[in-house]
Design a protein around this motif. Structure first.
Motif: not given
Length: 87
Positions: A3-10, A14-17, A39-44, A48-50
């Motif tokens: 679940i953590l891996t899936g969350y981090l991938a998503v 989203i952050t990269w986009v 910055l909030l997207l990076a924080l949560i 890596l995407g940021a």
């Protein structure tokens, strides 16, 4: 942990986009994604995407709060994820 891996991938995707969209909007003079949101997207969990977005899109690389905070968040996230996987 899957679940953590899936969350981090998503969240990282989203952050990269979001960084890519904001860069495109910056070039065309359209409505921008607020820095606080990026910055909030990076924080949560999207650090890596940021970081990838900053490098790939050459976006927010002159803003000290991004150049400093995003890599720090990435290191902290790496430590946390490593600790969780080692348990």
């Amino acid at each position: 942990m899957s679940i953590l891996t899936g969350y981090l991938a998503v969240i990282n995707f989203i952050t990269w986009v979001a960084y890519g969209l904001d860069k495109g909007r910056a070039k065309s003079g359209k409505w921008r994604i607020p820095e606080r949101t990026l910055l909030l997207l990076a924080l949560i969990g999207g650090s890596l995407g940021a970081l990838a977005g900053m490098i790939m899109f050459r976006h927010k690389t002159r803003k000290a709060k991004f150049v400093i905070s995003v890599p720090v968040m990435f290191v902290v996230h790496c430590v946390i994820v490593t600790m969780l996987y080692l348990q």
